[in-house]
Write a protein that holds these residues in place. Structure first.
Motif, PDB file in Angstrom:
ATOM      1  N   GLY A 229      46.109 -10.850 -70.837  1.00  0.00           N
ATOM      2  CA  GLY A 229      45.296 -10.378 -69.729  1.00  0.00           C
ATOM      3  C   GLY A 229      43.883 -10.000 -70.118  1.00  0.00           C
ATOM      4  N   TRP A 231      40.824 -11.276 -69.850  1.00  0.00           N
ATOM      5  CA  TRP A 231      40.225 -12.396 -69.129  1.00  0.00           C
ATOM      6  C   TRP A 231      38.865 -12.810 -69.697  1.00  0.00           C
ATOM      7  CZ3 TRP A 231      44.520 -13.540 -67.289  1.00  0.00           C
ATOM      8  CH2 TRP A 231      45.336 -12.631 -66.611  1.00  0.00           C
ATOM      9  N   GLU A 356      41.832 -19.966 -64.980  1.00  0.00           N
ATOM     10  CA  GLU A 356      42.614 -18.766 -64.657  1.00  0.00           C
ATOM     11  C   GLU A 356      41.821 -17.497 -64.981  1.00  0.00           C
ATOM     12  OE1 GLU A 356      46.897 -16.648 -65.719  1.00  0.00           O
ATOM     13  OE2 GLU A 356      46.585 -18.777 -66.197  1.00  0.00           O
ATOM     14  N   GLN A 360      40.576 -14.590 -62.257  1.00  0.00           N
ATOM     15  CA  GLN A 360      40.850 -13.158 -62.387  1.00  0.00           C
ATOM     16  C   GLN A 360      39.567 -12.331 -62.408  1.00  0.00           C
ATOM     17  OE1 GLN A 360      43.703 -11.793 -62.118  1.00  0.00           O
ATOM     18  NE2 GLN A 360      45.136 -13.485 -62.422  1.00  0.00           N
ATOM     19  N   LYS A 388      41.011 -16.023 -54.591  1.00  0.00           N
ATOM     20  CA  LYS A 388      41.997 -15.718 -55.627  1.00  0.00           C
ATOM     21  C   LYS A 388      43.401 -16.213 -55.298  1.00  0.00           C
ATOM     22  CE  LYS A 388      43.630 -12.088 -58.731  1.00  0.00           C
ATOM     23  NZ  LYS A 388      43.447 -10.685 -59.188  1.00  0.00           N
ATOM     24  N   ILE A 392      45.007 -19.163 -57.610  1.00  0.00           N
ATOM     25  CA  ILE A 392      46.189 -18.865 -58.438  1.00  0.00           C
ATOM     26  C   ILE A 392      47.284 -19.889 -58.156  1.00  0.00           C
ATOM     27  CG2 ILE A 392      48.086 -17.235 -58.769  1.00  0.00           C
ATOM     28  CD1 ILE A 392      45.587 -16.423 -60.249  1.00  0.00           C
TER      29      ILE A 392
END
Length: 468
Positions: A229, A231, A356, A360, A388, A392
């Motif tokens: 995570g 990003w 991705e 984010q 988003k 996703i």
């Protein structure tokens, strides 16, 4: 030619020393032979053989359960990618009904740790040897890269695992499992250090993409950041690889993506066992009546009309009047077919990682542009996703059709993504709960720690959901 033959013979002989010493690592008993560092790592010829042996073991060890084939096959069955057609041989994976005593679970764990041991032995041996400093740093960086690859799969398949950074079997055989964060920290450390020491071009490797470069370390690091995570770091790392000086780029022809030294390949494994076993375990030979692995109806239906990946990466066998689609990314079987290399890291993933990460971070236009690079190669129009939720969903779709039956991408992604309808659960719970019904339990997201390892190492605990 004689020099190459001598090196190959030395790799084989060295494998008998190194691999016998390490095949008892992590709760599998004491080794019969111990690696003699001073004699094995005495010069560049011997160290080169050791490094080639390390790559060979990661790619080729124990055909049928080598790391690449095992990951692609086992994870594809565990997810929603398909089923094994010839019988019930792998139903424990398909039904998510694994047990700690299953041979393949033990073999997969053992193979990964065997490669870890080999990487550790190279780092220790090369570090102590009288070698040119630049050469020593490079081969030690290659070992760090390979160790990071192994731990990435260990931590994603089994969760908490012992973080072994030494060749001492007496230590490792009593070592408990380390938490996931600590393992990931070591993966990042190994890759960051390797990235700084590895070559930035292919001249050391004769122009081949079959050994680690700074770009391979960066590509895997981008994936690790994404899984954690992080990003901004994931996007930056992927951008660095995408912006390489002309070494790697998207292969415009889908039919050529998996060929040896394809321009898309960042890190490949040399032809022979990886390619042929991928082809035979996941595909079908021309003479075969049926395929081995059949794509699920949901995966086959996921391809859009005109998708070049469906046309080039999916084969069809007609049996009993019915079409059975199967993965055909690799077609080389026993000398038949084009020369292929098994792809570990390739450019398409870097674009999807950055897409991705940008999603984010709220960079929706740039994320869509990255998606479109992958879709263009597939012969598809630009994505209509622009926020988003839609991005996703589009990324999940693109990852599924791009990386099906390839190094466990789908399985690992489903486990890390939060649910769409219910973010309190994982995407695996949503997708596989619907696909597999009562066969699916949330605890199935981790494989069991193999019982043979626990029989020796009493400090190895078991994952939740398994009785042994």
């Amino acid at each position: 030619m004689k020099k190459n033959q001598s090196i190959y013979l030395f790799v084989v002989l060295l494998s008998g020393i190194v691999f016998t010493a390490c095949n008892k690592l992590i709760g599998i008993g004491a080794p019969k032979n111990q690696l003699v560092t001073e004699s094995v790592f005495k010069d560049t010829i011997s160290i080169e053989a050791a490094v080639l042996g390390m790559y060979s073991k990661l790619a080729n060890y124990n055909p049928g359960t080598d790391v690449g084939t095992a990951t692609s096959l086992f994870n594809g069955l565990s997810a929603d990618e398909g089923y094994y057609f010839p019988g019930t041989f792998y139903d424990d994976f398909k039904n998510n009904a694994l047990t700690p005593t299953l041979y393949y679970i033990d073999g997969y764990w053992s193979n990964l740790y065997n490669v870890v041991y080999t990487a550790n032995s190279i780092m220790e041996g090369a570090g102590a040897a009288a070698l040119p400093e630049g050469y020593k740093n490079r081969v030690m960086a290659e070992a760090k890269f390979v160790r990071a690859v192994c731990y990435f799969y260990l931590v994603n398949e089994y969760g908490e695992v012992p973080l072994v950074l030494t060749t001492s079997v007496s230590e490792s055989n009593v070592q408990p499992r380390d938490n996931v964060g600590k393992v990931y920290d070591q993966i990042e450390k190994d890759l960051t250090e390797a990235q700084a020491m590895l070559p930035s071009d292919l001249r050391y490797y004769g122009g081949n993409r079959t050994r680690a470069t700074t770009w391979a370390a960066g590509a895997l690091l981008a994936r690790v950041y994404l899984f954690r995570g992080k990003w901004s770091q994931a996007g930056a790392a992927a951008s660095t690889v995408i912006g390489n000086p002309g070494l790697f780029s998207m292969q415009p022809d889908a039919a050529k993506v998996f060929l040896a030294n394809s321009q898309e390949g960042i890190m490949q494994f040399v032809n022979a066992i990886p390619s042929s076993w991928m082809a035979t375990n996941l595909g079908a030979s021309a003479a075969a009546v049926t395929p081995n692995f059949v794509l699920s109806d949901s995966l086959y239906a996921a391809f859009e009309t005109g998708d070049a990946r469906k046309a080039n990466w999916v084969g069809i066998k007609v049996y009993g009047g019915k079409n059975y689609p199967y993965p055909a990314k690799y077609r080389y079987i026993n000398g038949v077919g084009a020369v292929e290399h098994a792809q570990l890291l390739r450019m398409a993933e870097q674009y999807l990682i950055r897409a991705e990460a940008r999603t984010q971070l709220g960079q929706f236009t740039d994320a869509a542009a990255d998606l479109d690079v992958v879709r263009k190669r597939a012969g598809l129009g630009n994505t209509t996703a622009n926020d988003k939720p839609t991005l996703i969903a589009a990324i999940e779709h693109e990852c599924r059709t791009e990386f099906f039956c390839e190094w466990g991408h789908r399985w690992l992604d489903l486990k890390r993504w939060p649910g769409i309808a219910n973010p309190a659960v994982t995407r695996a719970d949503e997708v596989l709960g619907k696909e597999k019904g009562t066969l699916w339990q949330s605890t199935d997201m981790l494989y069991p720690v193999p019982q043979p390892a626990r029989n020796v190492n009493v400090n190895l605990t078991q994952n939740a959901g398994y009785t042994n």
